[in-house]
Scaffold this motif. Sequence first.
Motif, PDB file in Angstrom:
ATOM      1  N   ALA A 178      -3.126   4.379   2.856  1.00 41.77           N
ATOM      2  CA  ALA A 178      -2.367   3.143   2.723  1.00 41.77           C
ATOM      3  C   ALA A 178      -3.173   2.142   1.909  1.00 41.77           C
ATOM      4  CB  ALA A 178      -2.033   2.556   4.089  1.00 41.77           C
ATOM      5  N   GLN A 179      -2.467   1.242   1.230  1.00 39.82           N
ATOM      6  CA  GLN A 179      -3.126   0.166   0.491  1.00 39.82           C
ATOM      7  C   GLN A 179      -2.297  -1.098   0.609  1.00 39.82           C
ATOM      8  OE1 GLN A 179      -5.185   0.621  -3.427  1.00 39.82           O
ATOM      9  NE2 GLN A 179      -3.424  -0.516  -4.204  1.00 39.82           N
ATOM     10  N   ARG A 180      -2.956  -2.181   1.043  1.00 40.90           N
ATOM     11  CA  ARG A 180      -2.313  -3.495   1.117  1.00 40.90           C
ATOM     12  C   ARG A 180      -2.913  -4.385   0.055  1.00 40.90           C
ATOM     13  NH1 ARG A 180      -1.180  -0.077   4.469  1.00 40.90           N
ATOM     14  NH2 ARG A 180       0.378  -0.371   6.087  1.00 40.90           N
ATOM     15  N   ASN A 181      -2.132  -4.757  -0.949  1.00 39.20           N
ATOM     16  CA  ASN A 181      -2.651  -5.649  -1.985  1.00 39.20           C
ATOM     17  C   ASN A 181      -2.768  -7.079  -1.481  1.00 39.20           C
ATOM     18  OD1 ASN A 181      -2.863  -3.602  -3.918  1.00 39.20           O
ATOM     19  ND2 ASN A 181      -0.710  -3.827  -4.502  1.00 39.20           N
ATOM     20  N   LEU A 182      -1.951  -7.443  -0.489  1.00 41.61           N
ATOM     21  CA  LEU A 182      -1.984  -8.776   0.127  1.00 41.61           C
ATOM     22  C   LEU A 182      -1.881  -9.872  -0.928  1.00 41.61           C
ATOM     23  CD1 LEU A 182      -4.678  -8.064   2.858  1.00 41.61           C
ATOM     24  CD2 LEU A 182      -2.200  -8.088   3.114  1.00 41.61           C
ATOM     25  N   LYS A 183      -0.938  -9.690  -1.809  1.00 44.87           N
ATOM     26  CA  LYS A 183      -0.679 -10.650  -2.875  1.00 44.87           C
ATOM     27  C   LYS A 183       0.389 -11.659  -2.459  1.00 44.87           C
ATOM     28  CE  LYS A 183       1.330  -9.010  -6.521  1.00 44.87           C
ATOM     29  NZ  LYS A 183       1.534  -8.293  -7.803  1.00 44.87           N
ATOM     30  N   SER A 184       1.476 -11.165  -1.861  1.00 41.27           N
ATOM     31  CA  SER A 184       2.519 -12.056  -1.353  1.00 41.27           C
ATOM     32  C   SER A 184       3.109 -11.536  -0.050  1.00 41.27           C
ATOM     33  CB  SER A 184       3.642 -12.219  -2.381  1.00 41.27           C
ATOM     34  OG  SER A 184       4.196 -10.950  -2.705  1.00 41.27           O
ATOM     35  N   ASN A 185       2.730 -10.316   0.315  1.00 47.76           N
ATOM     36  CA  ASN A 185       3.144  -9.729   1.584  1.00 47.76           C
ATOM     37  C   ASN A 185       2.178  -8.606   1.926  1.00 47.76           C
ATOM     38  OD1 ASN A 185       4.044  -7.192   0.351  1.00 47.76           O
ATOM     39  ND2 ASN A 185       5.780  -8.388  -0.415  1.00 47.76           N
ATOM     40  N   SER A 186       2.410  -7.958   3.059  1.00 47.43           N
ATOM     41  CA  SER A 186       1.496  -6.904   3.501  1.00 47.43           C
ATOM     42  C   SER A 186       2.095  -5.512   3.333  1.00 47.43           C
ATOM     43  CB  SER A 186       1.115  -7.135   4.971  1.00 47.43           C
ATOM     44  OG  SER A 186       2.272  -7.116   5.786  1.00 47.43           O
ATOM     45  N   ASN A 187       3.078  -5.373   2.442  1.00 50.39           N
ATOM     46  CA  ASN A 187       3.697  -4.072   2.240  1.00 50.39           C
ATOM     47  C   ASN A 187       2.715  -3.076   1.637  1.00 50.39           C
ATOM     48  OD1 ASN A 187       6.047  -5.097   3.230  1.00 50.39           O
ATOM     49  ND2 ASN A 187       7.052  -5.326   1.245  1.00 50.39           N
ATOM     50  N   ASP A 188       2.894  -1.829   2.002  1.00 49.42           N
ATOM     51  CA  ASP A 188       2.048  -0.747   1.504  1.00 49.42           C
ATOM     52  C   ASP A 188       2.443  -0.441   0.063  1.00 49.42           C
ATOM     53  OD1 ASP A 188       0.583   1.535   1.064  1.00 49.42           O
ATOM     54  OD2 ASP A 188       1.189   2.525   2.912  1.00 49.42           O
ATOM     55  N   SER A 189       1.489  -0.506  -0.853  1.00 48.57           N
ATOM     56  CA  SER A 189       1.776  -0.262  -2.267  1.00 48.57           C
ATOM     57  C   SER A 189       1.594   1.195  -2.657  1.00 48.57           C
ATOM     58  CB  SER A 189       0.873  -1.135  -3.143  1.00 48.57           C
ATOM     59  OG  SER A 189      -0.489  -0.811  -2.948  1.00 48.57           O
ATOM     60  N   VAL A 190       1.204   2.053  -1.711  1.00 43.90           N
ATOM     61  CA  VAL A 190       0.994   3.467  -2.002  1.00 43.90           C
ATOM     62  C   VAL A 190       2.063   4.338  -1.334  1.00 43.90           C
ATOM     63  CG1 VAL A 190      -0.600   5.415  -1.752  1.00 43.90           C
ATOM     64  CG2 VAL A 190      -1.477   3.149  -2.313  1.00 43.90           C
TER      65      VAL A 190
END
Length: 205
Positions: A5-17
Amino acid sequence: MAIVAQRNLKSNSNDSVWWFNWTDTSIDYNNQWPFNWSAQFNASWDKVTVANNSAFNITTWSILMRVNTSLSWSYAYLMCKNNNNPTNDNFFYAIWPVSNNGKPSFYNWARRTANTAINDSKWHLVAIWATTWTSDFWLDGKLDATVAYNLFIATWTASSLYIWHRDVDSRNLNWFISRARFYNHKIVASEVKNEYALWKWFYSW
């Protein structure tokens, strides 16, 4: 072997992978794209939560996060498994500026601490790798400490995972995270060194 899993934490905590999207509670986002976007944790109830999933119930793991703090008192939790609910945590990754002088520390029925403090108001890339016999603390692309102890073995069990919160003493102030990445294997030295070199260039540290 993969990024779980990866959280970019840019505007939300959605998984980007993958699709293991997390849930925010009282998170403020600092959207200074492309350099210093991050989730800001500035109150005791701030947290990011993922429900239990079999993808996270593994015993050989790596965690890599980009963090910034000036915390000089109390506790701060980078991550916590089980959240002290209903009885005890499976484990947590944190710093204690008073007792551990701002050094990253990992607890799994025994405490293990890195050598270098990170509460200096600067961005740091922190990582922990764990396999059967040893666990490594990495800081900014360099090996900081090796402990003869598996931080994850036999404790990565079915329970929720949290970033930045622990109910038993949730005093989590003045922290930022801009990236949280979770692996299902012990990443090799070249991976974390390359990540740090890339992030240092990209984020203009």
